[in-house]
Design an enzyme around this catalytic site. Structure first.
Site, PDB file in Angstrom:
ATOM      1  CG  HIS A 128      36.095  41.535  38.706  1.00 11.19           C
ATOM      2  ND1 HIS A 128      34.769  41.816  38.444  1.00 11.19           N
ATOM      3  CD2 HIS A 128      36.204  40.186  38.537  1.00 11.19           C
ATOM      4  CE1 HIS A 128      34.130  40.708  38.157  1.00 11.19           C
ATOM      5  NE2 HIS A 128      34.978  39.703  38.190  1.00 11.19           N
ATOM      6  CG  ASP A 158      33.422  44.930  37.987  1.00 12.70           C
ATOM      7  OD1 ASP A 158      34.642  45.069  37.766  1.00 12.70           O
ATOM      8  OD2 ASP A 158      32.896  43.823  38.201  1.00 12.70           O
ATOM      9  N   GLY A 231      35.012  32.685  36.427  1.00 18.42           N
ATOM     10  CA  GLY A 231      35.404  32.521  35.029  1.00 18.42           C
ATOM     11  C   GLY A 231      34.326  33.009  34.082  1.00 18.42           C
ATOM     12  CG  ASN A 232      30.153  31.861  33.794  1.00 17.31           C
ATOM     13  OD1 ASN A 232      30.128  30.864  34.503  1.00 17.31           O
ATOM     14  ND2 ASN A 232      29.793  31.823  32.522  1.00 17.31           N
ATOM     15  CB  SER A 233      33.724  37.666  35.874  1.00 22.50           C
ATOM     16  OG  SER A 233      33.276  37.276  37.145  1.00 22.50           O
ATOM     17  N   GLY A 289      30.134  67.161  45.474  1.00 20.57           N
ATOM     18  CA  GLY A 289      30.995  67.223  46.653  1.00 20.57           C
ATOM     19  C   GLY A 289      30.277  67.246  47.981  1.00 20.57           C
ATOM     20  CB  VAL A 290      27.210  66.652  49.401  1.00 22.56           C
ATOM     21  CG1 VAL A 290      27.115  68.104  49.004  1.00 22.56           C
ATOM     22  CG2 VAL A 290      26.417  65.758  48.454  1.00 22.56           C
TER      23      VAL A 290
END
Length: 387
Positions: A128, A158, A231-233, A289-290
């Site tokens: 992100h 992420d 900003g720590n991300s 695919g369930v």
């Protein structure tokens, strides 16, 4: 009479003195004295008696070891100016022409953090942080600013990997071992909160294995009370020895600031994703695919299930690996390759960990019968949210 009184007082005085001496030196001669109530307490060890290295410590060495590896990530992207709603009006165009529609392109900027993980210039950060950016610049601890390219990204965890080219020597971080992390361990969060500059905050590991938070598709967060702010991300969560144990990813906040509940992606997961991205540019995960849902006690009672164990398969995609193997809606998935699955998240992670192309054993319950099926694992579609 007076003489008798003097003899009496002297006798009493001598008797009291003898009693005192005997009770002090030979108490057993006068019988057992009444015992006063007592209480047992645990007394703290005096600071002078503490073993070396067990007293209050400074984490300066840990911070010093990790700081050079934590970078600031600056992103920008071009945003097209909105079209004037009156631009198609003939009268409007007669007076103003195209002047109001020829606005210069606008750019938006963002900031975050990242961690240098190898001498080749690879940097781990959050997806992100760099999502949709068309320009990325990295500021190093020594003040150098370098352009960065996106090697690959994985929205479902992420995580993203960047790379920079540097003439000078880079100081990558040392990876720690998440399995050696315990609740109560001291950790430090390093990043660039609110763009004020490199900052170190301290806390403890509040919990491990946090999931079902709705932040990512694949969740296994380290929870910490070390202050993590915008900003720590993408920054580093390190242990008391300066080793990387997590990538700071999210906070729980009602105001945008730290409330003492932060989440970091464990370094074990981050390393696996990073290595796949560097090798192939993407992350490969298993898929059958369930669609699934959790089995509650009410649901189990209404469908006459013998127990609420497992995960209910509510839908099967036509032509998918599960469909070809004979899995049907209403089946209950109990285990994948012997690994029990008690909720949709556990099932998602168990299947995602399998290599596409291989056949895996699935234990199912259909009605009152148990089935063992072999399902050929497919490749999980990009950005898919269901299993």
């Amino acid at each position: 009479m007076h003489r008798l009184w003097i003899i009496f007082t002297q006798a009493v005085t001598v008797s009291v003195a003898l009693l005192f001496v005997v009770s002090t030196l030979k108490p057993e001669w006068i019988g057992e004295r009444a015992m006063l109530p007592s209480v047992t307490i645990q007394e703290a060890v005096s600071p002078a008696a503490l073993p070396a290295g067990k007293g209050p410590a400074s984490y300066a060495d840990a911070a010093k070891a990790a700081l050079p590896a934590v970078v600031h990530v600056f992103t920008s992207k071009e945003v097209k100016a909105q079209r004037n709603p009156f631009s198609d009006d003939p009268l409007f165009r007669h007076f103003f022409g195209d002047r109001l529609n020829n606005k210069p392109q606008q750019r938006t900027s963002g900031l975050g953090s990242g961690v240098i993980v190898s001498p080749e210039g690879y940097i781990l950060t959050n997806n992100h942080v760099i999502e949709a950016a068309d320009e990325i610049e990295v500021a190093l601890n020594d003040g150098r600013k370098l352009p960065a390219r996106i090697v690959g990204r994985d929205p479902e965890s992420d995580l993203a990997v960047l790379q920079i080219k540097s003439d000078g020597k880079l100081r990558p971080i040392t990876f720690g071992h998440t399995e050696q992390l315990h609740v109560g361990d001291v950790v430090l969060a390093i990043g660039n909160p609110f763009g004020v500059g490199q900052t170190v905050t301290m806390g403890i590991v509040s919990a491990l294995g946090r999931s079902h938070l709705g932040i990512n598709t694949f969740e296994d967060f380290i929870q910490t009370d070390a202050a993590i702010n915008p900003g720590n991300s993408g920054g580093a969560l390190i242990d008391a020895a300066g080793n990387l144990v997590g990538i700071n990813a999210a906070i729980y906040s009602r105001s945008g600031g730290s409330l003492g509940i932060g989440f970091a992606i464990p370094v074990s997961l981050a390393r696996n994703v990073m290595e796949q991205i560097i090798q192939s540019g993407s992350v490969t995960r298993g898929w059958i695919g369930v669609e699934v849902q959790a089995i509650t006690s009410d649901l189990a009672d209404s469908f006459g299930m013998p127990s609420s164990d497992g995960t209910l398969i509510s839908g099967v995609m036509r032509g998918s690996p599960a469909d070809r193997a004979g899995v049907k809606p209403g089946d209950v998935l109990l285990a994948v390759e012997g690994r029990k699955v008690n909720d949709p998240q556990a099932m998602l992670e168990a299947i995602a960990a399998l290599s596409p192309g291989r056949k895996a054993g699935f234990e199912l319950r259909r009605g009152k019968d148990k089935l063992d099926l072999k399902v050929e694992i497919g490749r999980r579609p990009a950005l898919s949210r269901g299993e």
